[in-house]
Design a protein around this motif. Structure first.
Motif, short mmCIF file in Angstrom:
data_model
loop_
_atom_site.label_atom_id
_atom_site.label_comp_id
_atom_site.label_asym_id
_atom_site.label_seq_id
_atom_site.Cartn_x
_atom_site.Cartn_y
_atom_site.Cartn_z
N LEU A 1 0.83 -1.21 0.00
CA LEU A 1 0.00 0.00 0.00
C LEU A 1 0.87 1.26 0.00
O LEU A 1 0.58 2.23 -0.71
CB LEU A 1 -0.94 0.00 1.20
CG LEU A 1 -2.10 -0.99 1.14
CD1 LEU A 1 -2.74 -1.16 2.51
CD2 LEU A 1 -3.13 -0.55 0.12
N ALA A 2 1.95 1.26 0.78
CA ALA A 2 2.84 2.43 0.84
C ALA A 2 3.58 2.63 -0.48
O ALA A 2 3.73 3.76 -0.95
CB ALA A 2 3.83 2.27 1.99
N ALA A 3 4.02 1.54 -1.11
CA ALA A 3 4.72 1.65 -2.39
C ALA A 3 3.78 2.18 -3.47
O ALA A 3 4.16 3.04 -4.28
CB ALA A 3 5.29 0.29 -2.79
N ALA A 4 2.55 1.68 -3.47
CA ALA A 4 1.57 2.17 -4.44
C ALA A 4 1.24 3.64 -4.20
O ALA A 4 1.16 4.42 -5.15
CB ALA A 4 0.30 1.31 -4.37
N LEU A 5 1.09 4.01 -2.93
CA LEU A 5 0.77 5.40 -2.61
C LEU A 5 1.88 6.34 -3.04
O LEU A 5 1.60 7.41 -3.60
CB LEU A 5 0.49 5.56 -1.11
CG LEU A 5 0.15 6.97 -0.64
CD1 LEU A 5 -1.14 7.46 -1.30
CD2 LEU A 5 0.02 7.01 0.87
N GLN A 6 3.14 5.96 -2.83
CA GLN A 6 4.22 6.87 -3.22
C GLN A 6 4.24 7.07 -4.72
O GLN A 6 4.47 8.17 -5.20
CB GLN A 6 5.58 6.41 -2.68
CG GLN A 6 6.17 5.15 -3.24
CD GLN A 6 6.89 5.31 -4.57
OE1 GLN A 6 7.41 6.37 -4.89
NE2 GLN A 6 6.91 4.26 -5.35
N LEU A 7 3.98 6.02 -5.50
CA LEU A 7 3.93 6.19 -6.96
C LEU A 7 2.76 7.08 -7.36
O LEU A 7 2.90 7.96 -8.21
CB LEU A 7 3.82 4.84 -7.66
CG LEU A 7 3.66 4.91 -9.18
CD1 LEU A 7 4.89 5.51 -9.83
CD2 LEU A 7 3.35 3.55 -9.75
N LEU A 8 1.61 6.87 -6.74
CA LEU A 8 0.44 7.69 -7.07
C LEU A 8 0.67 9.15 -6.70
O LEU A 8 0.22 10.05 -7.42
CB LEU A 8 -0.79 7.14 -6.35
CG LEU A 8 -1.23 5.75 -6.80
CD1 LEU A 8 -2.32 5.21 -5.89
CD2 LEU A 8 -1.66 5.74 -8.24
N LEU A 9 1.38 9.41 -5.60
CA LEU A 9 1.68 10.79 -5.23
C LEU A 9 2.65 11.43 -6.22
O LEU A 9 2.50 12.61 -6.56
CB LEU A 9 2.23 10.85 -3.81
CG LEU A 9 1.22 10.52 -2.71
CD1 LEU A 9 1.90 10.53 -1.34
CD2 LEU A 9 0.04 11.47 -2.74
N VAL A 10 3.63 10.67 -6.70
CA VAL A 10 4.56 11.20 -7.71
C VAL A 10 3.80 11.53 -8.99
O VAL A 10 3.98 12.60 -9.58
CB VAL A 10 5.71 10.20 -7.98
CG1 VAL A 10 6.49 10.58 -9.22
CG2 VAL A 10 6.64 10.11 -6.78
#
Length: 159
Positions: A137-146
């Motif tokens: 979830l954290a890895a997906a969130l960081q990509l979505l924020l970028v």
């Protein structure tokens, strides 16, 4: 024969590359590697959230909210939009059709769903809870924020 590209050094000392329409600057290797690592981790996280979250939703049913089920909801909405997108004419790719609206709604919800999944993971935290769920979830969130920072998300085709 005329040259089509030029390599030059800008006034501030940066190496540049241009084709007359668009110019690019050389970036440090560490920044380049960080972007690729971010992309790979984010895609791995999104894949994990989609596949494992959908599997748990099918296997256990929607009885109790789970972090990955919340995170996978907008991803499943994207999967649901695919038949509509493939059935529409190529000339309608920029129109507000059902497929494009589903895609826009899903990409609007994705960062919020990942954040809600992370918050629910901490709220339901137990020793037996999988840390892989949180990392995905954290890895997906960081990509979505970028992607949001760059203006790629949310994807709205008719703008």
């Amino acid at each position: 024969m005329r040259p089509s590209h030029v390599l030059y050094i800008s006034e501030d000392g940066r190496r540049m590359f241009s084709n007359g329409i668009r110019s690019h600057r050389q970036m440090p290797l560490i920044a380049f590697a960080a972007l690729w690592i971010s992309l790979l981790l984010g895609l791995a996280g999104l894949s994990y959230v989609l596949l494992v979250g959908a599997w748990r939703l099918i296997a256990k049913g929607p009885r109790r909210p789970a972090p990955l089920m919340i995170g996978s909801a907008p991803l499943l909405l994207i999967v649901a939009a695919l038949p509509f997108l493939s059935a529409q004419s190529f000339m309608q790719l920029g129109d507000p059709t059902i497929g494009n609206i589903l895609l826009a709604v899903a990409t609007h919800l994705m960062p919020f769903a990942m954040l809600a999944g992370i918050l629910l993971w901490f709220r339901q935290a137990r020793l037996a809870r999988s840390i892989a769920d949180l990392l995905a979830l954290a890895a997906a969130l960081q990509l979505l924020l970028v992607l949001t920072w760059w203006g790629v998300l949310p994807y709205v085709a008719w703008h």
